[in-house]
Scaffold this motif. Structure first.
Motif, PDB file in Angstrom:
ATOM      1  N   VAL A   1       0.821  -1.214   0.000  1.00  0.00           N
ATOM      2  CA  VAL A   1       0.000   0.000   0.000  1.00  0.00           C
ATOM      3  C   VAL A   1       0.850   1.258   0.000  1.00  0.00           C
ATOM      4  CG1 VAL A   1      -1.990  -1.002   1.186  1.00  0.00           C
ATOM      5  CG2 VAL A   1      -0.130   0.006   2.516  1.00  0.00           C
TER       6      VAL A   1
ATOM      7  N   CYS B   1       2.214   4.855   1.254  1.00  0.00           N
ATOM      8  CA  CYS B   1       2.813   5.410   2.467  1.00  0.00           C
ATOM      9  C   CYS B   1       1.884   5.371   3.680  1.00  0.00           C
ATOM     10  CB  CYS B   1       3.211   6.860   2.192  1.00  0.00           C
ATOM     11  SG  CYS B   1       3.890   7.693   3.630  1.00  0.00           S
ATOM     12  N   LEU B   2       2.322   4.751   4.740  1.00  0.00           N
ATOM     13  CA  LEU B   2       1.477   4.608   5.927  1.00  0.00           C
ATOM     14  C   LEU B   2       1.675   5.755   6.921  1.00  0.00           C
ATOM     15  CD1 LEU B   2       1.659   0.740   6.441  1.00  0.00           C
ATOM     16  CD2 LEU B   2      -0.333   2.089   5.790  1.00  0.00           C
ATOM     17  N   GLY B   3       2.403   6.774   6.520  1.00  0.00           N
ATOM     18  CA  GLY B   3       2.543   7.939   7.391  1.00  0.00           C
ATOM     19  C   GLY B   3       3.387   7.661   8.613  1.00  0.00           C
ATOM     20  N   ALA B   4       4.383   6.813   8.451  1.00  0.00           N
ATOM     21  CA  ALA B   4       5.305   6.544   9.561  1.00  0.00           C
ATOM     22  C   ALA B   4       6.710   6.446   8.978  1.00  0.00           C
ATOM     23  CB  ALA B   4       4.900   5.253  10.272  1.00  0.00           C
ATOM     24  N   CYS B   5       6.996   7.379   8.069  1.00  0.00           N
ATOM     25  CA  CYS B   5       8.207   7.296   7.259  1.00  0.00           C
ATOM     26  C   CYS B   5       9.477   7.358   8.108  1.00  0.00           C
ATOM     27  CB  CYS B   5       8.243   8.425   6.247  1.00  0.00           C
ATOM     28  SG  CYS B   5       6.642   8.708   5.502  1.00  0.00           S
ATOM     29  N   ASP B   6       9.367   7.990   9.269  1.00  0.00           N
ATOM     30  CA  ASP B   6      10.552   8.070  10.130  1.00  0.00           C
ATOM     31  C   ASP B   6      10.859   6.720  10.769  1.00  0.00           C
ATOM     32  OD1 ASP B   6       8.137   8.340  11.440  1.00  0.00           O
ATOM     33  OD2 ASP B   6       8.929   9.594  13.054  1.00  0.00           O
ATOM     34  N   LYS B   7       9.940   5.776  10.675  1.00  0.00           N
ATOM     35  CA  LYS B   7      10.151   4.455  11.264  1.00  0.00           C
ATOM     36  C   LYS B   7      10.266   3.386  10.179  1.00  0.00           C
ATOM     37  CE  LYS B   7       8.936   6.480  15.226  1.00  0.00           C
ATOM     38  NZ  LYS B   7       7.598   7.076  15.075  1.00  0.00           N
TER      39      LYS B   7
ATOM     40  N   MET C   1       1.473  -2.860   8.401  1.00  0.00           N
ATOM     41  CA  MET C   1       0.371  -3.039   9.344  1.00  0.00           C
ATOM     42  C   MET C   1      -0.140  -4.461   9.223  1.00  0.00           C
ATOM     43  SD  MET C   1      -1.863   0.470   8.899  1.00  0.00           S
ATOM     44  CE  MET C   1      -3.052   0.186  10.222  1.00  0.00           C
TER      45      MET C   1
ATOM     46  N   ASP D   1      -5.096  -3.905  12.382  1.00  0.00           N
ATOM     47  CA  ASP D   1      -5.072  -2.503  12.793  1.00  0.00           C
ATOM     48  C   ASP D   1      -3.744  -2.081  13.416  1.00  0.00           C
ATOM     49  OD1 ASP D   1      -7.545  -2.015  11.854  1.00  0.00           O
ATOM     50  OD2 ASP D   1      -8.551  -1.867  13.805  1.00  0.00           O
TER      51      ASP D   1
ATOM     52  N   LEU E   1       0.153  -1.202  13.696  1.00  0.00           N
ATOM     53  CA  LEU E   1       1.293  -0.711  12.915  1.00  0.00           C
ATOM     54  C   LEU E   1       2.577  -1.300  13.489  1.00  0.00           C
ATOM     55  CD1 LEU E   1       2.235   1.404  10.746  1.00  0.00           C
ATOM     56  CD2 LEU E   1       2.533   2.986  12.657  1.00  0.00           C
TER      57      LEU E   1
ATOM     58  N   THR F   1       5.142  11.758   4.167  1.00  0.00           N
ATOM     59  CA  THR F   1       4.496  12.728   5.051  1.00  0.00           C
ATOM     60  C   THR F   1       3.923  12.026   6.274  1.00  0.00           C
ATOM     61  OG1 THR F   1       3.972  14.063   3.133  1.00  0.00           O
ATOM     62  CG2 THR F   1       2.745  14.533   5.140  1.00  0.00           C
ATOM     63  N   PHE F   2       4.266  12.553   7.464  1.00  0.00           N
ATOM     64  CA  PHE F   2       3.835  11.859   8.685  1.00  0.00           C
ATOM     65  C   PHE F   2       3.684  12.846   9.823  1.00  0.00           C
ATOM     66  CE2 PHE F   2       8.246  11.952  10.202  1.00  0.00           C
ATOM     67  CZ  PHE F   2       8.936  12.053   9.002  1.00  0.00           C
TER      68      PHE F   2
ATOM     69  N   ARG G   1      -7.823   8.900   6.653  1.00  0.00           N
ATOM     70  CA  ARG G   1      -7.512   7.741   5.825  1.00  0.00           C
ATOM     71  C   ARG G   1      -7.759   6.442   6.592  1.00  0.00           C
ATOM     72  NH1 ARG G   1      -1.131   7.133   4.817  1.00  0.00           N
ATOM     73  NH2 ARG G   1      -2.016   5.338   3.740  1.00  0.00           N
TER      74      ARG G   1
ATOM     75  N   TYR H   1      -5.350   4.753   9.370  1.00  0.00           N
ATOM     76  CA  TYR H   1      -5.104   5.402  10.659  1.00  0.00           C
ATOM     77  C   TYR H   1      -6.157   4.991  11.677  1.00  0.00           C
ATOM     78  CZ  TYR H   1      -1.552   8.759   8.901  1.00  0.00           C
ATOM     79  OH  TYR H   1      -0.420   9.345   8.384  1.00  0.00           O
ATOM     80  N   PRO H   2      -6.333   3.695  11.935  1.00  0.00           N
ATOM     81  CA  PRO H   2      -7.403   3.297  12.854  1.00  0.00           C
ATOM     82  C   PRO H   2      -7.178   3.813  14.271  1.00  0.00           C
ATOM     83  CG  PRO H   2      -6.008   1.409  12.297  1.00  0.00           C
ATOM     84  CD  PRO H   2      -5.594   2.532  11.393  1.00  0.00           C
TER      85      PRO H   2
ATOM     86  N   PRO I   1      15.622  10.020  12.019  1.00  0.00           N
ATOM     87  CA  PRO I   1      14.447  10.490  11.288  1.00  0.00           C
ATOM     88  C   PRO I   1      13.327  10.860  12.266  1.00  0.00           C
ATOM     89  CG  PRO I   1      14.763   8.101  10.997  1.00  0.00           C
ATOM     90  CD  PRO I   1      15.912   8.595  11.806  1.00  0.00           C
TER      91      PRO I   1
ATOM     92  N   ARG J   1      -0.390   4.381 -10.032  1.00  0.00           N
ATOM     93  CA  ARG J   1      -1.356   3.515  -9.373  1.00  0.00           C
ATOM     94  C   ARG J   1      -2.469   4.339  -8.731  1.00  0.00           C
ATOM     95  NH1 ARG J   1       1.204   0.018  -4.741  1.00  0.00           N
ATOM     96  NH2 ARG J   1       0.804   1.837  -3.433  1.00  0.00           N
TER      97      ARG J   1
END
Ligand SMILES: Cc1cc2nc3c(=O)[nH]c(=O)nc-3n(C[C@H](O)[C@H](O)[C@H](O)COP(=O)(O)O)c2cc1C
Ligand code: SF4
Ligand code: FES
Lengths: 927, 165, 435
Positions: free
Chosen positions: B126, B128-134, B139, B142, B144, C93-94, C128, C131-132, C254, C343
């Protein structure tokens, strides 16, 4: 009107247009895909890019989509700028990445908009080295062939099918370059207007399935301007022929009538002309019932001989041309001429004409209908009785959206923006019918009532508009009427629709009353009225006869009294017009039954002399549509075998008999002229189209394209010598590719083609945007015979009927018309025949309970005397009023039923549904 | 897998869908919510579910299917009990998410889009899960999981027998 | 409470959520109390406009200006909507996640104030699907706000009503584009809409609608409470306020930090992110997510603000940088991005739908060593064909071409060597082969 500059040239353009429209109207070639004149702009394909400059010093400019850019005074554009041209080439290149190179076997080849645009932008060499995406195709029913690999994702199909035509079973699926246009699962497309996808799709994704199986390229089709004969709307068509066979029907643009679209009955129902049951030779029947072929001359002599009597009568036909009916009336005399309606229908058609002739409202054509912003339908199930009108009404209800859009300064072509803004807000449409209808989803309110109660609702609305609110004591009815009256009064352009299909005069009268009440309120522009009649020339027939014309039962009475020796039946299957026993009685009591018709039917079988009539595609004729528009159809090809136009047989017979009335008549135009001279209502028919002497800048109009090929080869199995092309003395058209097909009157446009534009999109080369209506340069086809009269005293005051009361143990028969199955001829088209459902009766659940029947059971329908008329399958439908029974009209199994009669119903014992499977009316279906 | 998917909506599903419909102007506006609710209960959205939801929302199956197939988190094919969402976007790619994906394939015997034979896991790469620093991250259901390395992965699916392909 | 880090003052080291009591105890809802019933919507709008707050969702459009396009309410009836864009799907982006998970009441307060300013009566948080946890926290916080009278009818006795709903997306990056987001909220396919009309005039259900990013909205309570001048004073350069900056890639540390607007790239990279990981050299960076142009060594001392980064030929975007190191193949890097955009294309308009897969295919050929000379011309053509503003229906496609165009500019030799050598020399990455 604003002046814009395109590539240094100044042009005056229409206000409110976008740049693409403006360019096309100016005759400039700008490629496009997703835009459609009827559907507006969404900016999806990005093909119509032009460069716009901010000011004279701006050297770079920026790319804008012409279809999304409104014209503004002084705006500067370039079509030919390098940047725009390169971008447009890039678009086609991108669209072609996944497009198969199957043009040679594609049913769109040669009239493909994508081909045209590819050539236009100059894209040639393929740089992409990847694999192509492929999709699987779906079965979409007998009418439309699906080939998804050819899709260029312009979204026109779903925008047309869903947004414009109100369909729900076609959708865009998936995302990115996997977009797929199809159904949730395979199956017949549900919309009655699906066929337009064939013309809307710019490539070969949706093609005409019957044509695909009998393929001929557009350039090899011979075409002539024609009129659809499947109902009374009178849509303009362009049939295409090859090898003596009708291959397909395309839309012929008429800004006031069908615009860009046809219904599927019209598009696919005309194939009856290729039926194996065509009558091809004259013949007479011997005592033992054998049919002996005759040659033309023998047949004519026999006919003339039989007609040489005073004991003669003629039955005309609402599906035959004005000219043929006129000659038959001439042959038998006005007092002996029945127009060919059923006894129920005849007074109703006359009433429809009277109401329209005396109304001070504007008699609505389709363009008018689309301008209506509040609509009341009294009785008509429009989708099934005048289908194209239903498509128009889906546009009328959008006027609310355009109104909201105008407040925001949006132009009407800003399609998605307007849909977003308006969401589900619509102009009010009130539908009062005997049962549910296909327009219910866009109706403000629907009322399912017995016909007399529909009339009462109409009268109550009229009274309410006129301010005489206290009519009757039915509070509920009054409240409903009040709402409707309010909406109609508040509207800028109210429209009332009614018609003959319920077999009830009161509801038509109530429509007249409502309209008149609105007219009395001094509305400008005038309120609109539309009266639907059944057949292509029903109204023309009404115009031809005088009040109290002879009816079928009058003739039966005369025949039984021994006062009839000869009966001439013109293009009419009488068994569709009355009860079987009555028709038998009529025919059995006459010595000479002469039938002129083209397709075998029971009346033809009962004839003593039969003459093969050419069909609409083989003959010329004038038809008067429901709005009183006289329009002409022309032979697309010469009649096969010994078939001749009905007018031809009748004229020859009259000449043979040496009758004075025809001494001056030498050709088709002379008949039209004579008819016009003798009937004031029909005086306008001569101008329906130019006469045979018309020449387009000195030459005739070709029926064949410049590239028509194989004139020798196509007959090589018969003779290697190319025959001389037939000469057409009757019309301005030629059976040839020589001549000029450009800018002629709209009534003489056989097909559209322009250099570089092989597809139907070439139409805009024949249109002018003057006045903003994309009218044909040569003028709109047809002549309106009905005008709004300003004499409001003309209109009679009608009485509201008593409320409908269900009779104990009896049910009132209310007609349920079916787009596929109710009309006489289209069911002989194999593709349409596949869509015809078996005949049925519809009753609501509580009535079904009373009868002890369920869905799928059979019921016997008996008259008061206990005679069984027919047995039909039950379909439970709660929209049918209690005490009423809906029955499918025009099927063999229902021919013995009359609209409005009360019958006794009982559950049929030992009934199996297969009995009623034979769907098609008289004559044999060729499925 | 052979679990039959009911074609009628359950009472719970209906209650949950109707709660969404309640604050929307038309039932059809709840299309996406309804798809998610049904997916929540059934794991994925079958053709039968599409028909049932469409009927309940008074819209056509075609329109609903058009919506369902547009969105990547609506599964129109069966998935395992847990979906592994493996981030394949740029920051995780820099940290070799491609290699990570191969290791998952080795460990679980499934490639992208596939489900393990015991129907436990489906692997879906999928955005980017928005945890790019990690990075790299994935996932499971539910939860991460961050800074995944080989050891972490081993532990994460440790109860899994290694399958041959 | 830290005045210079207003947005993250409640963010704890363990990233635990801030519940209602803690939020209020720490000065929360003061902005709201300062405004509701005391300031008119117009006065609020003026403060926001004066503050020079620019949208943190990527485009950097002035928030006050955007709000001012909403028609004045007058006596018009019908709903008006505020939507919080919490879709955060831009690769690299996070930041919004942090704000929602750690301080959800800040966002809610910001939304109430924003809704009050534009006189919206219904608000949505469009979050989104992946992000549960944040969704759960938000739902809990919203329930608390309702319970305490900050949401619902007659908020704080001011007569102002607001309903707030959470809508969980069903996936797709394009949903972050504000008009596509509106389509998605309406339950439709998330195709972007043509502008004009802008959503401010005809948005959700055809009604006036404002869409703002999470971070943008989180700034609102502080600005209302402390004023425009205070907010402007936070920024080092022209642009006002603080910004959540982030760094990902091969750096030592990071992460995501709230810093004054205009902090230099070098400071963010070296001080906060700890510089490059050992053994890796810096080659370039995308300053604010996947759809921004590369910056290189020479740009490191630039201030991270909208104007400065724009002048350098890129965009600040979301302010979360992605670092390209010397052991990572720039072609592979860009291929990953372009494949992502291909995609995620909604499939509406041609250059994006068909052009992006083509670019991906060409980049893939290059990576596989099957590149041809003419491929460079094809890529260059794509950069303008797909990327030029106005060529496509929405900004996804131009965004997609920013990294490609700038990579060709700064790393051309890498592209060319793939072609001349017939292979990728950065063996570290085993790119998945697209066939
Ligand atoms: C393809 C695309 C994706 C976007 N994704 C997001 C997103 O995930 N989050 C976001 O806040 N803005 C996103 N945006 C920007 C939004 O369209 C919009 O400008 C923003 O939400 C406005 O908020 P702001 O003014 O507060 O920045 C995206 C834009 C585009 C073109
Ligand atoms: S640019 Fe891409 S995402 Fe945007 S509308 Fe076009 S196809 Fe859809
Ligand atoms: S015709 Fe203008 S974008 Fe398609």
């Amino acid at each position: 009107m604003p002046i814009i500059q395109i590539d240094g040239q100044e042009h005056e353009v229409d206000t409110g247009q976008n740049i693409l429209q403006a360019c096309l109207s100016l005759g400039l070639d700008l490629p496009y895909f997703c835009w459609h004149p009827s559907m507006g702009s969404v900016g999806a394909c990005r093909q119509c890019a032009v460069v716009q400059y901010q000011h004279a010093e701006d050297e770079h400019g920026r790319i804008v989509m012409a279809c999304m850019t409104p014209v503004t005074e002084g705006a500067l554009f370039s079509l030919t700028g390098d940047k725009a041209q390169r971008f447009r080439e890039g678009i086609v290149e991108a669209l072609m990445l996944n497009h198969p190179h199957d043009c040679p076997v594609c049913a769109e080849g040669g009239e493909c908009h994508l081909q045209d645009m590819t050539v236009m932008v100059g894209h040639r060499d393929r740089k992409y080295r990847g694999k192509k995406n492929t999709h699987h195709n779906q079965y979409l029913g007998p009418l439309i062939h699906h080939e998804m690999n050819r899709c260029i994702t312009c979204y026109r199909c779903t925008r047309y099918y869903n947004d414009y035509a109100g369909g729900t079973d076609l959708a865009a699926m998936a995302a990115h370059d996997h977009i797929y246009f199809g159904r949730h699962e395979e199956g017949v497309l549900e919309s009655e207007f699906a066929g337009n996808l064939v013309e809307v799709c710019p490539t070969g994704v949706f093609t005409d399935k019957p044509l695909v199986h009998e393929y001929t390229r557009k350039w090899d089709l011979q075409s002539a301007p024609s009129i659809c004969t499947s109902c009374a709307v009178g849509c303009n068509t362009s049939p295409g022929e090859r090898y003596g066979k009708l291959k397909r029907i395309h839309n012929r643009f008429n800004a006031d009538v069908n615009g860009y679209f046809l219904c599927d009955r019209g598009r696919f129902g005309a194939n009856f002309v290729n039926s194996v049951n065509n009558l091809n030779y004259p013949g007479s029947r011997t005592e033992d019932g054998r049919f002996n072929a005759l040659d033309q001359q023998q047949a004519l002599l026999k006919m003339a001989e039989a007609c040489d009597t005073n004991n003669i009568a003629g039955i005309g036909s609402p599906r035959a041309s004005v000219e043929a009916n006129y000659l038959l009336r001439t042959l038998v005399g006005a007092d002996n001429f029945a127009p060919g309606f059923s006894d129920v229908e005849q007074p109703l058609v006359e009433l429809a004409l009277t109401i329209q002739q005396s109304s001070s409202a504007m008699i609505a054509d389709i363009k008018n209908i689309e301008s209506a912003d509040a609509i009341l339908i009294l009785g008509e199930d429009v989708t099934n009785t005048a289908p194209r009108i239903a498509l128009a009404l889906r546009q009328s209800v959008r006027n609310k959206a355009y109104e909201l859009a105008a407040d925001l300064g949006l132009e009407s072509w800003q399609d998605s923006a307007i849909r977003t803004l308006a969401q589900n807000q619509r102009s009010p449409l009130f539908i009062a019918t005997v049962g549910d209808s296909r327009l219910d989803d866009v109706a403000e309110e629907r009322f399912n009532l017995a016909p007399d109660d529909i009339a009462r609702l109409g009268f109550a609305v009229a009274a309410n508009i006129a301010g005489e609110a206290n009519l009757g004591s039915d509070d509920e009815l009054q409240q409903k009427a009040k709402n409707i009256a309010k909406a109609l009064k508040n509207a800028k352009r109210p429209l009332i629709i009614s018609g003959t299909s319920c077999g009830n005069s009161a509801l038509m009268e109530s429509a007249a009353q409502v309209t008149q009440a609105l007219c009395n309120a001094d509305k400008q522009p005038l309120p609109l009225l539309s009266m639907i009649v059944a057949e292509a020339n029903s109204l023309g027939q009404a115009m031809l006869i005088s009040d109290n014309a002879v009816s079928l039962s009058d003739l039966t009475a005369r025949a039984c009294a021994g006062a009839l020796e000869t009966l001439v039946v013109l293009e009419n299957d009488l068994y569709r017009r009355g009860k079987e026993k009555d028709i038998n009685e009529l025919l059995e009591n006459i010595t000479n039954v002469i039938v002129i018709d083209g397709l075998d039917n029971r009346t033809l079988s009962a004839s003593s002399l039969a003459l093969p009539a050419a069909n609409f595609a083989e003959s010329e004729g004038t038809l008067v549509s429901m709005e009183g528009r006289a329009q002409r159809h022309y032979p697309v090809y010469l009649p096969n075998a010994q078939r001749r136009a009905s007018w031809h047989w009748l004229l020859a017979c009259l000449k043979q008999m040496g009758r004075d009335e025809v001494t001056e008549i030498e050709c088709f135009d002379d008949i039209t002229q004579a008819c016009a001279t003798q009937n004031s209502s029909l005086s306008g028919i001569t101008t329906a189209a130019p006469n045979h002497q018309f020449r387009n800048i000195g030459v005739k109009i070709p029926r064949q394209t410049h590239r028509y090929s194989g004139r020798t080869a196509m007959r090589a199995d018969i003779s290697v010598h190319e025959p001389k092309q037939p000469v057409d003395k009757e019309t301005p058209l030629a059976f040839s590719m020589e001549g000029l097909n450009r800018s002629q009157p709209g009534s003489l446009l056989p097909f559209v083609w322009a250099p570089g534009w092989n597809s139907n999109q070439s139409l805009h080369k024949f249109q002018s945007e003057v006045g903003g209506q994309l009218k044909l340069k040569g003028g709109t086809a047809g002549t309106r015979l009905l005008q709004a009269t300003d004499n409001s005293n003309n209109i009679a005051l009608f009485e509201s009927p008593a409320a409908f009361k269900a009779l104990k143990g009896q049910w009132q028969m209310v007609p349920r018309h079916k787009i596929y199955g109710s009309d006489e001829l289209s069911v002989h088209s194999p593709a349409i025949a596949k869509l015809v459902r078996p005949a049925f009766v519809e009753i609501n659940a509580s009535d079904a309970k009373k009868l002890g029947v369920n869905d799928g059971d059979g019921v016997d329908l008996n008259d008061n005397k206990g005679d069984k008329l027919t047995t039909l399958e039950v379909s439970i439908n709660d929209s049918i009023a209690t005490g009423c029974v809906g029955y499918s009209v025009g099927f063999i199994a229902t021919e013995n039923l009359l609209a409005g009669e009360s019958l006794v119903l009982s559950k049929a014992e030992n009934w199996s549904p297969s009995e009623s499977q034979q769907a098609v009316s008289s004559g044999v279906s060729d499925v | 897998m052979n679990v039959s998917i009911p074609t009628l909506l359950s009472d719970t599903e209906i209650t949950e869908i109707d709660a969404e419909v309640a604050h929307l102007p038309t039932p059809a506006a709840a299309a996406i919510d309804a798809l998610k609710i049904v997916q929540e209960h059934r794991g994925w959205v079958s053709d039968g579910s599409i028909k049932a939801i469409a009927k309940h929302l008074n819209m056509s199956a075609a329109e609903l299917d058009g919506i369902a197939t547009f969105y990547s988190m609506i599964f129109r094919k069966p998935v395992g009990n847990k979906v592994i969402l493996l981030c394949d976007s740029i920051s995780c790619w820099i940290k070799d998410c491609d290699g990570l994906q191969k290791k998952i394939t080795q460990q679980l015997g499934i490639k992208a889009g596939e489900t393990t034979a015991d129907n436990e896991y489906t692997l879906i790469p999928v955005t980017c899960l928005g945890a790019c620093d990690k990075a790299p991250v994935l996932m499971v259901g539910d939860d991460l999981h961050e800074n995944i390395d080989e050891k972490y992965l081993q532990a994460l699916f440790s109860n899994r027998p290694v399958e041959d392909e | 409470m830290s005045l210079d880090r207003p947005l993250t003052r409640n963010v704890r080291a363990d990233k635990s959520p801030t519940y209602f009591t803690a939020y209020e105890a720490n000065g929360g809802y003061l902005g709201l109390r300062a405004a509701l019933g005391k300031l008119s919507p117009d006065e609020c709008l003026k403060i926001i406009t004066d503050s020079n707050l620019r949208g943190r969702g990527g485009a950097g459009f002035s928030t006050g200006m955007k709000w001012s396009f909403v028609p004045k309410k007058g006596d018009s009836t019908g709903h008006r909507y505020l939507i919080c864009n919490a879709d955060e799907m831009e690769p690299g982006t996070f930041k919004d996640r942090l704000l929602m998970e750690c301080d959800s009441h800040q966002l809610i307060e910001g939304m109430i104030l924003s809704a009050y300013t534009i006189q919206a009566d219904v608000a949505y948080i469009f979050i989104r699907a992946e992000y549960p946890y944040a969704t759960k926290i938000l739902r809990e916080a919203i329930a608390e706000s309702y319970a305490n009278g900050y949401l619902g009818n007659d908020i704080l006795g001011s007569g102002f009503n607001l309903k707030l709903y959470v809508h969980v997306s069903a996936g797709r990056y394009i949903c972050g584009e504000e008009t596509a987001l509106i389509s998605a909220l309406e339950g439709k396919r998330a195709n972007p809409r043509a502008k004009p009309p802008f959503p401010q005039v005809s948005g959700l259900w055809g009604r006036p609608t404002i869409v703002n990013n999470v971070e943008t909205l989180c700034n609102i309570p502080h600005i209302i409470e402390r004023g425009a001048d205070w907010f402007k004073s936070l920024g080092i350069t022209e642009d006002a306020g603080t910004k959540l900056y982030g760094v990902s890639g091969r750096v030592k540390n990071p992460g995501c930090w709230e810093l004054p607007m205009g902090t230099s790239i070098r400071e963010i990279l070296e001080q906060h992110a700890g510089g490059m990981e050992d053994g890796y050299q810096f080659r370039g960076l995308l300053p604010g997510g996947a759809s921004t142009d590369f910056l290189v060594e020479e740009h490191l001392d630039l201030a991270m603000d909208y104007e400065t980064i724009a002048k350098a030929g890129s965009r600040m975007g979301t302010g979360t940088m992605i670092i390209l190191d010397d052991k990572t193949c720039p072609v592979g890097f860009v291929k990953n991005l372009v494949a992502f955009f291909a995609r995620e294309s909604c499939g509406f308009c041609t250059p994006c739908r068909d052009g992006l897969p083509w670019s991906t295919q060409v980049l893939n050929e290059l990576e596989l060593g099957r590149g041809r000379k003419e491929d460079m011309a094809t890529l260059a053509h794509h950069v303008s064909f797909i990327g030029d503003m106005g060529n496509t229906h929405c900004a996804l496609a131009p965004g997609a071409m920013e990294p490609l165009g700038s990579a060709i500019k700064y790393f051309r030799e890498d592209f060319e060597s793939h072609i001349t050598n017939g292979c990728c020399s950065y063996a570290v990455q085993e790119s998945e082969v697209i066939t």
